[in-house]
Design a protein around this motif. Structure first.
Motif, mmCIF file in Angstrom:
data_model
loop_
_atom_site.group_PDB
_atom_site.id
_atom_site.type_symbol
_atom_site.label_atom_id
_atom_site.label_comp_id
_atom_site.label_asym_id
_atom_site.label_seq_id
_atom_site.Cartn_x
_atom_site.Cartn_y
_atom_site.Cartn_z
ATOM 1 N N TRP A 142 -3.150 0.505 -3.196
ATOM 2 C CA TRP A 142 -3.034 -0.619 -2.765
ATOM 3 C C TRP A 142 -3.001 -1.905 -3.796
ATOM 4 O O TRP A 142 -3.731 -1.465 -4.819
ATOM 5 C CB TRP A 142 -3.629 -1.306 -1.273
ATOM 6 N N PRO A 165 -7.844 11.832 2.652
ATOM 7 C CA PRO A 165 -7.857 10.634 2.100
ATOM 8 C C PRO A 165 -8.975 9.953 1.325
ATOM 9 O O PRO A 165 -10.105 10.606 1.428
ATOM 10 C CB PRO A 165 -7.637 9.828 3.300
ATOM 11 N N LEU A 197 -9.715 6.356 -0.482
ATOM 12 C CA LEU A 197 -9.278 4.908 -0.621
ATOM 13 C C LEU A 197 -9.556 4.356 -1.980
ATOM 14 O O LEU A 197 -10.641 4.417 -2.555
ATOM 15 C CB LEU A 197 -9.977 4.019 0.375
ATOM 16 N N TRP A 216 -5.389 0.065 8.445
ATOM 17 C CA TRP A 216 -3.986 0.166 8.622
ATOM 18 C C TRP A 216 -3.393 1.780 8.450
ATOM 19 O O TRP A 216 -2.584 2.090 9.002
ATOM 20 C CB TRP A 216 -3.310 -0.695 7.343
ATOM 21 N N HIS A 217 -4.232 2.402 7.358
ATOM 22 C CA HIS A 217 -3.949 3.809 7.432
ATOM 23 C C HIS A 217 -4.636 4.615 8.174
ATOM 24 O O HIS A 217 -4.635 6.023 8.309
ATOM 25 C CB HIS A 217 -4.450 4.333 6.096
ATOM 26 N N THR A 243 0.901 -1.143 0.024
ATOM 27 C CA THR A 243 -0.089 -0.068 -0.142
ATOM 28 C C THR A 243 0.695 1.290 -0.099
ATOM 29 O O THR A 243 2.162 1.060 0.450
ATOM 30 C CB THR A 243 -1.001 -0.264 1.236
ATOM 31 N N SER A 244 0.213 2.284 -0.420
ATOM 32 C CA SER A 244 0.994 3.588 -0.339
ATOM 33 C C SER A 244 -0.190 4.838 -0.391
ATOM 34 O O SER A 244 -1.079 4.510 -0.755
ATOM 35 C CB SER A 244 1.840 3.788 -1.889
ATOM 36 N N ALA A 245 0.754 5.888 0.073
ATOM 37 C CA ALA A 245 -0.231 6.966 -0.096
ATOM 38 C C ALA A 245 0.291 8.176 -0.793
ATOM 39 O O ALA A 245 1.509 8.443 -0.719
ATOM 40 C CB ALA A 245 -0.754 7.534 1.603
ATOM 41 N N VAL A 284 -6.973 -2.328 4.532
ATOM 42 C CA VAL A 284 -6.055 -1.251 4.166
ATOM 43 C C VAL A 284 -6.607 0.152 4.972
ATOM 44 O O VAL A 284 -5.992 0.695 5.297
ATOM 45 C CB VAL A 284 -6.486 -1.185 2.574
ATOM 46 N N ARG A 285 -8.135 0.041 4.918
ATOM 47 C CA ARG A 285 -8.463 1.251 5.519
ATOM 48 C C ARG A 285 -8.050 1.430 7.114
ATOM 49 O O ARG A 285 -7.693 2.272 7.478
ATOM 50 C CB ARG A 285 -10.150 1.274 5.745
ATOM 51 N N ILE A 345 -5.102 6.562 -1.394
ATOM 52 C CA ILE A 345 -4.713 5.550 -0.557
ATOM 53 C C ILE A 345 -4.767 4.295 -1.588
ATOM 54 O O ILE A 345 -5.947 4.056 -2.136
ATOM 55 C CB ILE A 345 -5.504 5.095 0.574
ATOM 56 N N ARG A 373 -5.491 12.987 -0.790
ATOM 57 C CA ARG A 373 -4.691 11.932 -0.748
ATOM 58 C C ARG A 373 -5.175 10.502 -1.118
ATOM 59 O O ARG A 373 -5.898 9.988 -0.615
ATOM 60 C CB ARG A 373 -4.067 11.834 0.677
#
Length: 258
Positions: A48, A20, A22, A77-78, A12-14, A74-75, A46, A44
């Motif tokens: 993945w 944000p 997703l 984790w961020h 994953t990366s932002a 993923v949600r 998000i 931003r």
């Protein structure tokens, strides 16, 4: 890396520093291609890679339930509580399934170039694809994919397809087959009924020159209580590449009002 509850590692990366959003990429069996997406400084992204593809771990199970759980991983984790979710193509369907499963965690849904709730669109898509491509696919791996993806665009198809294929990873055909087959087993009426109770504001974005017929999305639009639909004439399957300014304005205006 995100570690899911079954121990799978997801890349994953932002990108960017704003609010944000997703993102769920297309496929199944492909990887994040939102490096070409520009929503401006307000957002931003998000990003993945779904399990089994790209920089994520190559392991199953490849099921709709598992993929929805991965979105939530993923949600979490961020550190996001409630977030807009944008999905493209297969990823639009995944984003919709996530909103249906966890509406309290989705502030808005952006459904880009999805294929709707039914399963009758495949034959017309095949005819459109063959008409646009005009020749039999040749080659293997990246070369074959780039040639295939040129059919997703009205203008500058080869250049845009090259951008989508950079970076390049092996396609996970096992994931593609398993998830595509499971999608065909879910009755359209069941999804329509679920969508009728979805209160998440939804934006449907269509490129009207997409080889995937846009009428396939009509039942989704009709079922959703809170929906806006934007259609771009002369635009194919990846509208942010062929109409970047119009796409950005449609998405940012919708999210500002949601």
């Amino acid at each position: 890396m995100v570690i899911t509850d079954d121990g799978c590692e997801l890349w994953t990366s932002a990108t960017g520093r704003g609010e944000p959003i997703l993102c769920c990429h297309g496929g199944p069996g492909l990887w994040d291609m939102f490096g070409t997406l520009d929503l401006g400084p307000r957002f931003r992204l998000i990003r993945w890679d779904q399990r089994g593809a790209g920089r994520s771990e190559a392991r199953g199970p490849y099921t709709l339930e598992r993929m929805v759980a991965d979105v939530d991983a993923v949600r979490e984790w961020h550190g996001l509580d409630r977030v807009p979710v944008l999905g493209h193509s297969w990823g639009a369907h995944l984003a919709l399934l996530y909103a249906l499963a966890h509406p309290e965690r989705v502030s808005a849904l952006v459904y880009v170039s999805g294929v709707g709730l039914g399963h009758e669109w495949h034959a017309e898509f095949k005819r459109n694809f063959e008409r646009v491509l005009g020749e039999e696919l040749r080659g293997e791996g990246r070369e074959r994919a780039v040639r295939q993806w040129t059919a997703d665009f009205v203008t500058d198809g080869e250049r845009h397809a090259e951008a989508m294929a950079t970076p390049w990873f092996p396609v996970n055909y096992e994931a593609n087959a398993a998830l595509s087959e499971e999608m065909r087993t879910v009755p359209e009426a069941e999804l329509v009924a679920a969508c009728r109770s979805l209160r998440v504001p939804t934006l449907i974005v269509d490129g009207m020159a997409d080889t995937r017929p846009r009428w396939a999305v009509d039942s989704l639009e009709q079922a959703l209580p809170s929906v806006t639909r934007v259609r771009f004439d002369g635009v194919g399957h990846v509208p942010w590449l062929e109409a970047p300014g119009e796409f950005r304005a449609a998405v940012t205006d919708f999210l500002a009002a949601s």
